[in-house]
Structures are given as structure tokens and as C-alpha cells.
Scaffold this active site. Structure first.
Site, PDB file in Angstrom:
ATOM      1  N   ARG A  42      20.981   2.694 -31.847  1.00 20.81           N
ATOM      2  CA  ARG A  42      22.359   2.240 -32.115  1.00 20.81           C
ATOM      3  C   ARG A  42      22.982   2.711 -33.440  1.00 20.81           C
ATOM      4  O   ARG A  42      24.097   2.307 -33.759  1.00 20.81           O
ATOM      5  CB  ARG A  42      22.447   0.712 -32.062  1.00 20.81           C
ATOM      6  N   ASP A  43      22.299   3.549 -34.208  1.00 20.87           N
ATOM      7  CA  ASP A  43      22.930   4.026 -35.443  1.00 20.87           C
ATOM      8  C   ASP A  43      22.628   5.500 -35.692  1.00 20.87           C
ATOM      9  O   ASP A  43      22.327   5.910 -36.818  1.00 20.87           O
ATOM     10  CB  ASP A  43      22.457   3.188 -36.631  1.00 20.87           C
ATOM     11  N   MET A  44      22.742   6.301 -34.627  1.00 20.67           N
ATOM     12  CA  MET A  44      22.521   7.736 -34.743  1.00 20.67           C
ATOM     13  C   MET A  44      23.691   8.358 -35.513  1.00 20.67           C
ATOM     14  O   MET A  44      24.848   8.280 -35.085  1.00 20.67           O
ATOM     15  CB  MET A  44      22.413   8.360 -33.349  1.00 20.67           C
ATOM     16  N   ASN A  48      21.402   9.317 -41.297  1.00 22.46           N
ATOM     17  CA  ASN A  48      20.122   8.688 -40.960  1.00 22.46           C
ATOM     18  C   ASN A  48      19.090   9.694 -40.464  1.00 22.46           C
ATOM     19  O   ASN A  48      18.022   9.310 -39.984  1.00 22.46           O
ATOM     20  CB  ASN A  48      20.318   7.615 -39.892  1.00 22.46           C
ATOM     21  N   THR A  81      28.480   2.925 -36.859  1.00 22.19           N
ATOM     22  CA  THR A  81      29.210   3.736 -37.825  1.00 22.19           C
ATOM     23  C   THR A  81      30.374   4.427 -37.145  1.00 22.19           C
ATOM     24  O   THR A  81      30.202   5.047 -36.086  1.00 22.19           O
ATOM     25  CB  THR A  81      28.265   4.785 -38.451  1.00 22.19           C
TER      26      THR A  81
END
Length: 222
Positions: A42-44, A48, A81
Site C-alpha cells: 500500500r505504499d509503493m 521507499n 502517497t
């Protein structure tokens, strides 16, 4: 160093480099999605993704990751994001799943190949102005561009939901397109009563097909 640092300094990256990054990220997602209790990252996003000196990539910050619960009808936490988060991450009424990470990796590939951050899902829901990658960077193969846009579909039902299917379609080699309207002109033979079928076959076999230039055709994989 992160992928974000590289993109900020150098902009769009060569296709060979993006291919390698995409393969490694897909392997990580496949591992997460196929756990006994599937994990949705959920935060690709580029910030990161760590680029190691040996060429390997590493995902960090699993702060918003969650296990997938098939029986859950919605999600209670809306995190992500802008530009990389899928539409369902902005609504507690919509479920997150493997398709959510497909949106994220598609957004990262969009950024890598075009040098531009995709329009956020929230903005797109109001007025979708996202430009297809191949129209931003003409060197991007059209089939790759279409797969990325498919991964960035706002509706889950229109999006690729399985990472293996996404990879298969992303790296699928396009079929060369031959112009069916092109004609091979064969010189007319003068009528003669002595012409035999064998001669006709020999004559036809001597006619060569004109060379078809594939110089402009770009394959995603060699």
C-alpha cells in the site's frame, strides 16, 4: 540511495534499468501477496525503494501495510502517497487488495519512464487528465504504455489485479505489424502456348519478397 533521489537528479530512466527494477519489485509483491495471510504493501513509491550498490532493490517502510481479509467489506485506515496511492486508499468504503499494489507499481513505472509523477487518484476522480506514458516519452513501447495505464485504472474492475498477470503483460513482446495492403508486383508473362506449369512454378519461386524494415519497432525485452 533511493529511487526518488535518482529520479530527482536525472529524470526519466533508461528502459533497461526500469525493466530490472520492475522485475525485482514484482518479485517482492508476489512474495507478499502469496503469504498464508496475504500482505498488501500500500505504499509503493520511489522514496521507499532503496537502490543497493550490487544492483538489488529493497523496499522499506511497511508502516501502512496490512493483511488482506477477504471477508472485510471496507478498510478503516486511509493512507498512501499522492500520485502513487490507489483510489480505494482514499475511501474507507472500498477494499484494498493486490490490485492496490498494482496501482502503486504502475505509478512508479510511470514516474521512472516519463520522469513525471502521475496525477493523483483524487484529482483523477474529479477530472482525469493523466497522459498515457508513450505520449510523454515517445521511446516507450505502446504495449508497455497500455499495460501501465491498465494498472492505473481508477476502477478496480478495470485494473489488473494479479502481479503475475501484470508482469506477463508488461514484458510481452509485441507482434510485428506487417502492412497487409502492401503488394508484391510480379511482372506479367507473355502468353505462350509452350509455357509449362513447371516453368511457371520456377518463375514464381524466383520472385523475392521486398525487405520489411523493422528499424522503428522497439521490443520491451531483447
Amino acid at each position: 540511495s533511493t529511487l526518488q533521489n535518482l529520479l530527482t537528479s536525472n529524470g526519466a530512466q533508461p528502459q533497461e534499468f526500469v525493466i530490472d527494477v520492475a522485475r525485482q519489485l514484482a518479485n517482492v509483491l508476489e512474495y507478499l501477496h502469496t503469504r498464508p495471510l496475504p500482505i498488501i504493501y500500500r505504499d509503493m513509491k520511489p522514496a521507499n525503494i532503496i537502490l543497493q550498490p550490487n544492483g538489488r532493490v529493497r523496499l522499506i517502510d511497511f508502516g501502512v501495510a496490512r493483511t488482506y481479509k477477504p471477508e472485510a467489506l471496507n478498510d478503516t485506515v486511509c493512507l498512501g502517497t499522492r500520485g502513487y496511492a490507489a483510489p480505494e486508499q482514499y475511501s474507507s468504503a472500498r477494499r484494498n487488495g493486490s490490485w492496490t499494489d498494482i496501482y502503486g507499481i504502475s505509478a512508479v513505472l510511470y514516474r521512472c519512464l516519463t520522469g513525471k509523477t502521475p496525477q493523483s487518484a483524487q484529482e483523477r476522480l474529479e477530472n482525469d487528465m493523466l497522459t498515457e506514458p508513450c505520449l510523454v516519452n515517445r521511446s516507450i513501447p505502446s504495449n508497455v504504455s497500455k499495460v501501465i495505464m491498465k494498472g492505473l485504472s481508477l476502477e478496480v474492475s478495470d485494473r489488473i489485479s494479479n502481479i503475475n498477470q501484470f508482469v506477463d503483460r508488461l514484458f510481452e513482446q509485441p507482434q510485428p505489424v506487417v502492412d497487409s495492403s502492401a503488394e508484391i508486383r510480379v511482372p506479367a508473362r507473355r502468353p505462350t502456348s509452350n509455357t509449362r506449369p513447371a516453368q511457371a512454378r520456377a518463375f514464381c519461386s524466383s520472385v523475392t519478397t521486398p525487405e520489411i524494415s523493422l528499424k522503428g519497432l522497439v521490443y520491451w525485452l531483447a
